[in-house]
Motif scaffolding. Structure first.
Motif, PDB file in Angstrom:
ATOM      1  N   UNK A 216       0.806  -1.287   0.149  1.00 32.77           N
ATOM      2  CA  UNK A 216       0.129   0.139  -0.079  1.00 32.77           C
ATOM      3  C   UNK A 216       0.929   1.235  -0.065  1.00 32.77           C
ATOM      4  N   UNK A 217       0.631   2.135  -0.852  1.00 34.18           N
ATOM      5  CA  UNK A 217       1.267   3.459  -0.838  1.00 34.18           C
ATOM      6  C   UNK A 217       0.681   4.422  -1.725  1.00 34.18           C
ATOM      7  N   UNK A 218       1.002   5.912  -1.735  1.00 37.02           N
ATOM      8  CA  UNK A 218       0.363   6.759  -2.533  1.00 37.02           C
ATOM      9  C   UNK A 218       0.700   6.849  -3.835  1.00 37.02           C
ATOM     10  N   UNK A 219       0.267   7.801  -4.672  1.00 36.09           N
ATOM     11  CA  UNK A 219       0.617   7.774  -6.070  1.00 36.09           C
ATOM     12  C   UNK A 219       2.115   8.154  -6.381  1.00 36.09           C
ATOM     13  N   UNK A 220       2.550   8.799  -5.617  1.00 36.81           N
ATOM     14  CA  UNK A 220       3.851   9.233  -5.656  1.00 36.81           C
ATOM     15  C   UNK A 220       4.781   8.069  -5.255  1.00 36.81           C
ATOM     16  N   UNK A 221       4.589   7.221  -4.419  1.00 40.58           N
ATOM     17  CA  UNK A 221       5.144   6.211  -4.022  1.00 40.58           C
ATOM     18  C   UNK A 221       5.346   5.125  -5.275  1.00 40.58           C
ATOM     19  N   UNK A 222       3.932   5.066  -5.933  1.00 40.76           N
ATOM     20  CA  UNK A 222       4.022   3.986  -7.012  1.00 40.76           C
ATOM     21  C   UNK A 222       5.091   4.528  -8.149  1.00 40.76           C
ATOM     22  N   UNK A 223       4.860   5.957  -8.150  1.00 45.09           N
ATOM     23  CA  UNK A 223       5.867   6.393  -9.382  1.00 45.09           C
ATOM     24  C   UNK A 223       7.220   6.252  -9.047  1.00 45.09           C
ATOM     25  N   UNK A 224       7.735   6.243  -7.985  1.00 41.05           N
ATOM     26  CA  UNK A 224       9.126   6.228  -7.471  1.00 41.05           C
ATOM     27  C   UNK A 224       9.541   4.609  -7.278  1.00 41.05           C
ATOM     28  N   UNK A 225       8.827   3.925  -6.916  1.00 43.68           N
ATOM     29  CA  UNK A 225       8.802   2.266  -6.971  1.00 43.68           C
ATOM     30  C   UNK A 225       9.076   1.848  -8.391  1.00 43.68           C
ATOM     31  N   UNK A 226       8.205   2.342  -9.272  1.00 41.05           N
ATOM     32  CA  UNK A 226       8.177   1.943 -10.663  1.00 41.05           C
ATOM     33  C   UNK A 226       9.545   2.393 -11.382  1.00 41.05           C
ATOM     34  N   UNK A 227       9.870   3.754 -11.378  1.00 43.34           N
ATOM     35  CA  UNK A 227      10.858   4.204 -12.062  1.00 43.34           C
ATOM     36  C   UNK A 227      12.205   3.840 -11.363  1.00 43.34           C
ATOM     37  N   UNK A 228      12.301   3.586 -10.358  1.00 45.48           N
ATOM     38  CA  UNK A 228      13.689   3.481  -9.709  1.00 45.48           C
ATOM     39  C   UNK A 228      13.519   1.860  -9.435  1.00 45.48           C
ATOM     40  N   UNK A 229      12.594   1.054  -9.572  1.00 46.29           N
ATOM     41  CA  UNK A 229      12.763  -0.375  -9.482  1.00 46.29           C
ATOM     42  C   UNK A 229      13.194  -0.753  -7.968  1.00 46.29           C
ATOM     43  N   UNK A 230      12.838  -0.088  -7.162  1.00 46.35           N
ATOM     44  CA  UNK A 230      13.142  -0.643  -5.478  1.00 46.35           C
ATOM     45  C   UNK A 230      11.963  -0.251  -4.398  1.00 46.35           C
ATOM     46  N   UNK A 231      12.323  -0.598  -3.333  1.00 44.34           N
ATOM     47  CA  UNK A 231      11.227   0.057  -2.375  1.00 44.34           C
ATOM     48  C   UNK A 231      12.167   0.626  -1.127  1.00 44.34           C
ATOM     49  N   UNK A 232      11.522   1.521  -0.436  1.00 46.87           N
ATOM     50  CA  UNK A 232      12.121   1.726   0.784  1.00 46.87           C
ATOM     51  C   UNK A 232      12.105   0.784   1.907  1.00 46.87           C
ATOM     52  N   UNK A 233      13.183   0.648   2.560  1.00 47.73           N
ATOM     53  CA  UNK A 233      13.332  -0.512   3.550  1.00 47.73           C
ATOM     54  C   UNK A 233      13.527   0.261   4.860  1.00 47.73           C
ATOM     55  N   UNK A 234      12.724   0.223   5.753  1.00 53.73           N
ATOM     56  CA  UNK A 234      12.854   1.223   7.045  1.00 53.73           C
ATOM     57  C   UNK A 234      13.258   0.409   8.290  1.00 53.73           C
ATOM     58  N   UNK A 235      14.057   1.314   8.995  1.00 53.07           N
ATOM     59  CA  UNK A 235      14.532   0.578  10.349  1.00 53.07           C
ATOM     60  C   UNK A 235      13.302   0.160  11.168  1.00 53.07           C
ATOM     61  N   UNK A 236      13.428  -1.139  11.604  1.00 50.54           N
ATOM     62  CA  UNK A 236      12.298  -1.586  12.162  1.00 50.54           C
ATOM     63  C   UNK A 236      11.938  -1.070  13.425  1.00 50.54           C
ATOM     64  N   UNK A 237      12.749  -0.170  14.005  1.00 56.33           N
ATOM     65  CA  UNK A 237      12.540   0.598  15.379  1.00 56.33           C
ATOM     66  C   UNK A 237      11.719   1.734  15.237  1.00 56.33           C
ATOM     67  N   UNK A 238      11.367   2.108  13.870  1.00 56.81           N
ATOM     68  CA  UNK A 238      10.672   3.373  13.557  1.00 56.81           C
ATOM     69  C   UNK A 238       9.248   2.984  12.973  1.00 56.81           C
ATOM     70  N   UNK A 239       8.642   1.711  12.951  1.00 54.19           N
ATOM     71  CA  UNK A 239       7.597   1.379  12.526  1.00 54.19           C
ATOM     72  C   UNK A 239       6.195   1.688  13.183  1.00 54.19           C
ATOM     73  N   UNK A 240       4.966   1.373  12.727  1.00 53.18           N
ATOM     74  CA  UNK A 240       3.921   1.759  13.382  1.00 53.18           C
ATOM     75  C   UNK A 240       3.656   1.000  14.831  1.00 53.18           C
ATOM     76  N   UNK A 241       4.183   0.095  14.889  1.00 52.29           N
ATOM     77  CA  UNK A 241       4.131  -0.697  16.160  1.00 52.29           C
ATOM     78  C   UNK A 241       5.257   0.012  17.028  1.00 52.29           C
ATOM     79  N   UNK A 242       5.018   0.516  18.089  1.00 54.41           N
ATOM     80  CA  UNK A 242       6.218   1.099  18.985  1.00 54.41           C
ATOM     81  C   UNK A 242       7.119   0.221  19.726  1.00 54.41           C
ATOM     82  N   UNK A 243       6.698  -0.955  19.847  1.00 49.08           N
ATOM     83  CA  UNK A 243       7.514  -2.023  20.165  1.00 49.08           C
ATOM     84  C   UNK A 243       8.023  -2.913  19.112  1.00 49.08           C
ATOM     85  N   UNK A 244       7.824  -2.647  17.937  1.00 51.37           N
ATOM     86  CA  UNK A 244       8.253  -3.690  16.748  1.00 51.37           C
ATOM     87  C   UNK A 244       9.220  -4.550  17.141  1.00 51.37           C
ATOM     88  N   UNK A 245      10.500  -3.844  17.053  1.00 51.25           N
ATOM     89  CA  UNK A 245      11.801  -4.669  17.370  1.00 51.25           C
ATOM     90  C   UNK A 245      11.737  -5.192  18.540  1.00 51.25           C
TER      91      UNK A 245
END
Length: 338
Positions: free
Chosen positions: A45-74
Motif C-alpha cells: 500500500x502506498x500513495x501515487x507518488x510512491x507508485x511512481x518512485x517504485x516503478x521508476x527506480x525499481x526498488x522499495x524503501x526499507x525502513x529501520x524496524x524500530x521506527x515502524x507503526x508498532x512502537x515495540x516492533x523490534x
C-alpha cells in the motif's frame, strides 16, 4: 560495540551449518502462517507518488524496524527471547549450561538498536485499515506483486518472512529455537574446549544471537493481526561506517526522522555494480541467477477515495511507458470516501 570473535575460527562456521539443519527440522511443524502459503500475491500500500518512485527506480524503501507503526516492533521479539532465556535459566543446574545462558542474556541485553530494515506487504489488497494508514487515507493504491518472483528477486540479501501474531505460537517457536541452540552447543563443548578459546562462552552466545536475529522480526503483537503482513528483512552490519549499504533518512507522518535503505533486486544491484566498475553487461541478461529483471507487478488496486476511471487511464499509460504491459487494474471494493 560487540566484537565478532567467532570470525577468528572457521570451526564455528562449520558448526553453524549443522545447527541450522537441526533448527529446520525442529521448526518444520511450526511453519509461520501455514494457511497463508497458498497466497500467490503480495500487496504494498502506498500513495501515487510512491507508485511512481517504485516503478521508476525499481526498488522499495526499507525502513529501520524500530521506527515502524508498532512502537515495540523490534523490541517485542527481543522480549520474547529474553523471557524464554530467563525461564530456561531458572530450570538449569548444569554449570556449563548456565555459563552459556548468562552469555546469551548479555548479548540480548546489548541489543539496544535495531540493525534490521524492513519492507512491509500484506496478503490482502483491499483492507480499510491499510488504505487509511499507508495509502493516503484511501487516495493511494495497492501494488500487487508475484510473491515467489519477489522472493527470488530479493533473497538472500533480504529475507522474506510471514509474520506470526499468535502469542502461543510465538512462545512455542522461540522455545524451540533456544532449546535447539542450547542443546547443540552443550553437546559440542567437549570438542570446542580443545580450541583453548578464552572467550568460548561469548563466542557461542554470539553464534546463538545470530540465529535469534533471523527470527526477531517475525513476531508482532496480535493487535496488528488484521494487517496479514509479509515482510522482507534486510539486516546490515552494526558498524554503519563499514557497511556497504548507504543509509538515508526520511520524515514520517508521525514526526520521526526514519533511517531507511533502498531494497533493490539482485539484478539491479548487479547491473549497478557492473556499470560502476565498467564491467561488460553482455552476459547479465542471460544469467539465470538474475532472472527477475523488473519488479513482478501483476496488479494495481486503486484506492476507494480516488477517481477510478481517470486514474486507471493514467496508471495504465504510466506502466506501459515503463514496460509493464500486462497489469490488472481494478477498483477497491471498500465503500469508503472522504
Amino acid at each position: 560495540m560487540t566484537e565478532d570473535l567467532n570470525r577468528k575460527n572457521p570451526v564455528f562456521e562449520a558448526l553453524k551449518l549443522s545447527l541450522e539443519k537441526a533448527l529446520k527440522i525442529s521448526l518444520d511443524t511450526n511453519s509461520l502462517q501455514k494457511s497463508s502459503r497458498r497466497n500467490k500475491t503480495l500487496y504494498h500500500y502506498t500513495n501515487l507518488a510512491g507508485l511512481k518512485a517504485i516503478v521508476e527506480n525499481q526498488c522499495f524503501f526499507s525502513s529501520n524496524s524500530a521506527y515502524l507503526n508498532d512502537k515495540r516492533e523490534y523490541y517485542y521479539g527481543i522480549d520474547l527471547f529474553k523471557k524464554c532465556i530467563e525461564e530456561k535459566k531458572d530450570k538449569t543446574n548444569d554449570p556449563d549450561g548456565l555459563n552459556i545462558i548468562n552469555s546469551i542474556q548479555k548479548e540480548l541485553d546489548d541489543k539496544l538498536i535495531s540493525n534490521h530494515y524492513v519492507t512491509c506487504f500484506s496478503l490482502d489488497g483491499d483492507l480499510l485499515s491499510q488504505w487509511r494508514a499507508y495509502a493516503d487515507d484511501g487516495k493511494g493504491i495497492a501494488i500487487g506483486l508475484d510473491l515467489k518472483k519477489l522472493i527470488d528477486a530479493f533473497q538472500p540479501k533480504a529475507n522474506g518472512m510471514y509474520i506470526e501474531y499468535s502469542l502461543e505460537n510465538q512462545k512455542e517457536i522461540v522455545e524451540k529455537i533456544i532449546n535447539t541452540c542450547y542443546d547443540f552447543y552443550l553437546s559440542q563443548l567437549q570438542v570446542l574446549n580443545t580450541l583453548n578459546e578464552p572467550n568460548l562462552n561469548k563466542i557461542i552466545a554470539q553464534e546463538i544471537n545470530e540465529i535469534i536475529d533471523k527470527f526477531v522480526g517475525q513476531f508482532k503483537h496480535n493487535s496488528f493481526s488484521e494487517e496479514k503482513e509479509f515482510r522482507f528483512d534486510l539486516s546490515i552490519d552494526k558498524d554503519y561506517n563499514e557497511s556497504e549499504d548507504i543509509i538515508s533518512y526520511r520524515t514520517s507522518k508521525n514526526n520521526l526522522l526514519v533511517p531507511y535503505l533502498e531494497l533493490k533486486t539482485n539484478y539491479k544491484l548487479e547491473k549497478e555494480f557492473r556499470e560502476k566498475n565498467e564491467i561488460a553487461l553482455d552476459d547479465l541478461e542471460k544469467n539465470k541467477k538474475f532472472k527477475i529483471k523488473q519488479l513482478p507487478i501483476t496488479e494495481i488496486i486503486i484506492g476507494p477515495s480516488l477517481n477510478f476511471e481517470l486514474n486507471k487511464h493514467s496508471i495504465k499509460d504510466f506502466l506501459k511507458k515503463n514496460e509493464y504491459l500486462d497489469v490488472k487494474i481494478s477498483p477497491s471494493d471498500v465503500p469508503y470516501r472522504i
